[in-house]
Design an enzyme around this catalytic site. Sequence first.
Site, PDB file in Angstrom:
ATOM      1  CG  ASP A  91      -3.363   1.869  -3.880  1.00 38.27           C
ATOM      2  OD1 ASP A  91      -3.726   0.693  -4.055  1.00 38.27           O
ATOM      3  OD2 ASP A  91      -3.583   2.765  -4.717  1.00 38.27           O
ATOM      4  CB  SER A 133      -7.031   0.214  -6.403  1.00 37.87           C
ATOM      5  OG  SER A 133      -5.633   0.208  -6.265  1.00 37.87           O
ATOM      6  CD  GLN A 193      -5.477  -2.441  -3.689  1.00 42.30           C
ATOM      7  OE1 GLN A 193      -4.624  -2.874  -4.453  1.00 42.30           O
ATOM      8  NE2 GLN A 193      -5.432  -1.211  -3.201  1.00 42.30           N
TER       9      GLN A 193
END
Length: 286
Positions: free
Chosen positions: A203, A227, A277
């Site tokens: 991430d 996110s 993502q």
Amino acid sequence: MNAALKELLDLLDLEQIEVNIFRGRSPEERQQRVFGGQVAGQALVAAGRTVPDDRHVHSLHAYFIRPGDPSVPIVYTVERVRDGRSFTTRRVSAIQHGKTIFTLSASFQIAEDGPSHQAQMPEVPEPESLPTFQERMERLFGKLDNEFLRKRPVDLRHVTPLTWEAARDPELTGPESLVWLRVNGELPDDPLLHVCLMTYASDMTLLDTVLLNHGLAWGDRRTMGASLDHAMWFHRPFRADRWLLYAQDTPNASGARGLARGQVFTQDGELVVSVVQEGLVRVTDS
């Protein structure tokens, strides 16, 4: 092992407070919200601790629902969805202030043989030949303050431009980002720990790929993001304390959301992880 990595390992060592219930904390330095990779890594730890040792995670799917509050602990509740002969499924909810901030579903599998193929690793310079992230940032911004200079748990070596470099030079923009990474220290032989650390690290740069394609950068007062969801597939065993190439690209951005994909390769060229993502990317006029 540097202090930053030790702190990260401590964060991932959740406290079990009841059957299927775990508690995690955040770093002492105060941020506005919990880093997404931290809550994802901790949730995977919680799931993995309810699964037999002969089953290893092969996929996870997660949603970031609310910003995490770094000043209070996070409670992780694990639902044992299925225990089959080959596969085990767990669902984890991360809770703060009585509300769910994050959910994760993870699937674990026994070791099995089958057909094998993979994508080819891009040709890139070796990581040791590249400047550190800190060195790249100092070239851009000059001497950095002590908070930035502190040891970090993950060593990042960018092959492609940083977002701040592309924000200054439009010719450096592009839809691909290549980053070597590894944790800063030797780790024990615990497969769950290595995948949880990769979950944490996954991430760190993925959504940057969306910004890189548009000449945007975090810290610009016009740009904000977060996110929204995160999916990972673990194909083959790997070690997070060895160099891994994170090859990322962005196929789409629209509706204030950007989609980014990543493939993680060992130095030997083995594809070990795939990542996707979607994140919020808002740009204001002022």
